[in-house]
Design an enzyme around this catalytic site. Structure first.
Site, PDB file in Angstrom:
ATOM      1  N   GLN A 100       0.851  -1.191   0.000  1.00  0.00           N
ATOM      2  CA  GLN A 100       0.000   0.000   0.000  1.00  0.00           C
ATOM      3  C   GLN A 100       0.890   1.245   0.000  1.00  0.00           C
ATOM      4  OE1 GLN A 100      -2.245   1.854   3.334  1.00  0.00           O
ATOM      5  NE2 GLN A 100      -4.067   1.124   2.243  1.00  0.00           N
ATOM      6  N   TYR A 185      -5.809  11.218   3.830  1.00  0.00           N
ATOM      7  CA  TYR A 185      -4.451  11.418   3.351  1.00  0.00           C
ATOM      8  C   TYR A 185      -4.460  12.153   2.008  1.00  0.00           C
ATOM      9  CZ  TYR A 185      -3.450   8.443   7.289  1.00  0.00           C
ATOM     10  OH  TYR A 185      -3.385   7.941   8.565  1.00  0.00           O
ATOM     11  N   ARG A 232      -7.462   2.237  -2.429  1.00  0.00           N
ATOM     12  CA  ARG A 232      -8.322   2.286  -1.249  1.00  0.00           C
ATOM     13  C   ARG A 232      -9.005   3.646  -1.187  1.00  0.00           C
ATOM     14  NH1 ARG A 232      -7.625   1.170   5.290  1.00  0.00           N
ATOM     15  NH2 ARG A 232      -8.897  -0.713   5.199  1.00  0.00           N
ATOM     16  N   GLY A 321      -8.839  -6.222   9.734  1.00  0.00           N
ATOM     17  CA  GLY A 321      -7.686  -5.577  10.321  1.00  0.00           C
ATOM     18  C   GLY A 321      -7.356  -6.118  11.702  1.00  0.00           C
ATOM     19  N   ARG A 322      -8.054  -5.597  12.720  1.00  0.00           N
ATOM     20  CA  ARG A 322      -7.730  -5.985  14.094  1.00  0.00           C
ATOM     21  C   ARG A 322      -7.882  -7.484  14.333  1.00  0.00           C
ATOM     22  NH1 ARG A 322     -11.220  -1.149  16.630  1.00  0.00           N
ATOM     23  NH2 ARG A 322     -12.332  -1.611  14.712  1.00  0.00           N
TER      24      ARG A 322
END
Length: 366
Positions: A100, A185, A232, A321-322
C-alpha cells in the site's frame, strides 16, 4: 465448513487468491532507521500468509510523504532490500502480498520535514493528530500543523514519486500495489471540497478534484500494469476535516475512470464504530454496475456478515484488520469456527518489539 463464501478462490488482477479473506493494511510502526523494513516485519507478514492476499501497512513514497514515526518507505535501495525479505517470506508460505503506497499530505508533523512544513492541496490544517516519537524515545499523538499548498510542479513531482515507488514495489517482489486514496491522506485531500480549495485545474469541479488522483492511477498503471493496481477509498469516513456531502457521486465518477483504465480492484474503507454511517445498498449496487474489477471492503465485519455480503454478490473480498492483527491464522479460525484472540495490549499497536506483534498464538498452538 462454515461461511463457505469466504473460502472460494477468485482472481484479482494478476493473481489468484485462494480465499476471500484479505489482511487489511494496518500501521504498526516497526521499521528500522531509514524507514527500512525489518526481519521482524517479515515474520509478522509471513505468519499471516494464509490470507487470500495481504495489503501491507501504508508505505510512504518519499520522505515528504511521511506522517508517523517508524513507518516504512519505498523510495530507497535499502527499503527495497528490506521489503524483499517480507515478500519472499510470504511467497515461501504460499501467500500473495500487495504494497500500500502512501503520501500523507497534511496528516504529518513538522519533525519529518526539512523545512518543518507538510504539504497539501490547500493550506488548511486538519483537525487531526499523528503518532510521533520524541527525543525522549516516547511515542505520543501530536497535532498536525498548517501545511503549505502544493505548486503544480510539486504535484507532478509527487506523481513521479508514485510511479517510482510502484516500480520499486515490483522490484521488491510484491504482487501489486494499492494506492492509499482514503482516510484523510493526500489523495483524499484532493477529492474533498472541505480540504481542497484550489482555484486551478486541480480544484473546484468534480473533474478537477479527480485530476490528481486519476493522474496517479494512470501513472502507476502505465508503470507496472493496471492488473497489478488497486486503490483504497473511504467515502463514508468524515473525520480529519473530510466531511463533504458531494463525495459519493465523485467516487462513482472515479470508479468509471478506473474501470476504463482497468485496475484490479477498489478497496472501500468503511467506518467500523458502533454509530458509524451505514453504506447504502444503492451505493453498493451502483459501484458494482460501474466497476467490473474486484471490490474489497473493510469495516466491522464478522465471518458471517462478510460471507453474506459476498454471497449477495455486492463485494468480492472482505479485509480484516484488528482480527488479523490478533489472529495470524484467521482464515483457519473462520473456517473451523474456532474462537478468536482479542488484542492483548493497545500500547503495543504502534512501535515496540515482538510483543503484541508476532507473539499472538495460532489456535492449534495456544
Amino acid at each position: 465448513m462454515t461461511n463457505s463464501a469466504l473460502f472460494t478462490a477468485k482472481n484479482i488482477g494478476s493473481i489468484s487468491a485462494k480465499n476471500r479473506i484479505v489482511m487489511a493494511p494496518m500501521t504498526r510502526s516497526r521499521s528500522a532507521s531509514g524507514d527500512v523494513p525489518t526481519d521482524l516485519m517479515a515474520e509478522y507478514y509471513g505468519q499471516r500468509a494464509s490470507a487470500g492476499f495481504i495489503v501491507t501497512e501504508a508505505t510512504q513514497i518519499s520522505q515528504q510523504g511521511k506522517g508517523y514515526s517508524f513507518t516504512p518507505g519505498m523510495y530507497s535501495d535499502a527499503q527495497v532490500e528490506g521489503w524483499k525479505k517480507v515478500t519472499q517470506t510470504v511467497h515461501d508460505k504460499g501467500g500473495a502480498i500487495f504494497s500500500q503506497l502512501w503520501h500523507v499530505g497534511r496528516m504529518s508533523h513538522e519533525s519529518f520535514h526539512k523545512d518543518g512544513v507538510p504539504v497539501a492541496p490547500s493550506a488548511l490544517a486538519p483537525d487531526a493528530r499523528v503518532w510521533v516519537v520524541g527525543d525522549d524515545g516516547e511515542g505520543r499523538m501530536v497535532d498536525c500543523p498548517t501545511p503549505r499548498a502544493l505548486s503544480k510542479k510539486d504535484i507532478q513531482d509527487i506523481i513521479e514519486d508514485y510511479r517510482i515507488a510502484a516500480r520499486n514495489a515490483i522490484e521488491a517482489g510484491f504482487d501489486g500495489i494499492e494506492i492509499h486514496g482514503g482516510n484523510g491522506y493526500l489523495i483524499d485531500q484532493f477529492l474533498r471540497q472541505s480540504s481542497n480549495k484550489r482555484e486551478d485545474e486541480y480544484g473546484g469541479s468534480t473533474e478537477n478534484r479527480l485530476r490528481f488522483p486519476m493522474e496517479v492511477v494512470k501513472a502507476v498503471s502505465e508503470e507496472i500494469g493496471a492488473d497489478k493496481v488497486g486503490i483504497r477509498l473511504a467515502p463514508f469516513i468524515t473525520q480529519r476535516g473530510m466531511n463533504d456531502p458531494d463525495v459519493i457521486p465523485l467516487i462513482l465518477e472515479a470508479a468509471k475512470i478506473m474501470n476504463d483504465i482497468g485496475i484490479a480492484y477498489i478497496h472501500l474503507s468503511e467506518a467500523d464504530w458502533d454509530d458509524a454511517p451505514t453504506v447504502s445498498p444503492e451505493f453498493r449496487q451502483s459501484l458494482r454496475k460501474i466497476f467490473s474489477g474486484a471490490i474489497v471492503v473493510a469495516g466491522n465485519y464478522t465471518a458471517e456478515t462478510g460471507a453474506q455480503i459476498i454471497a449477495d454478490g455486492l463485494v468480492d473480498f472482505i479485509a480484516y484488520g484488528r482480527k488479523f492483527l490478533a489472529n495470524p491464522d484467521l482464515p483457519s479460525r473462520f473456517e473451523n469456527g474456532f474462537p478468536l484472540n482479542n488484542i492483548s495490549d493497545i500500547d503495543t499497536l504502534f512501535g515496540g518489539d515482538e510483543r503484541g506483534y508476532t507473539d499472538y498464538p495460532t489456535y492449534l498452538n495456544a
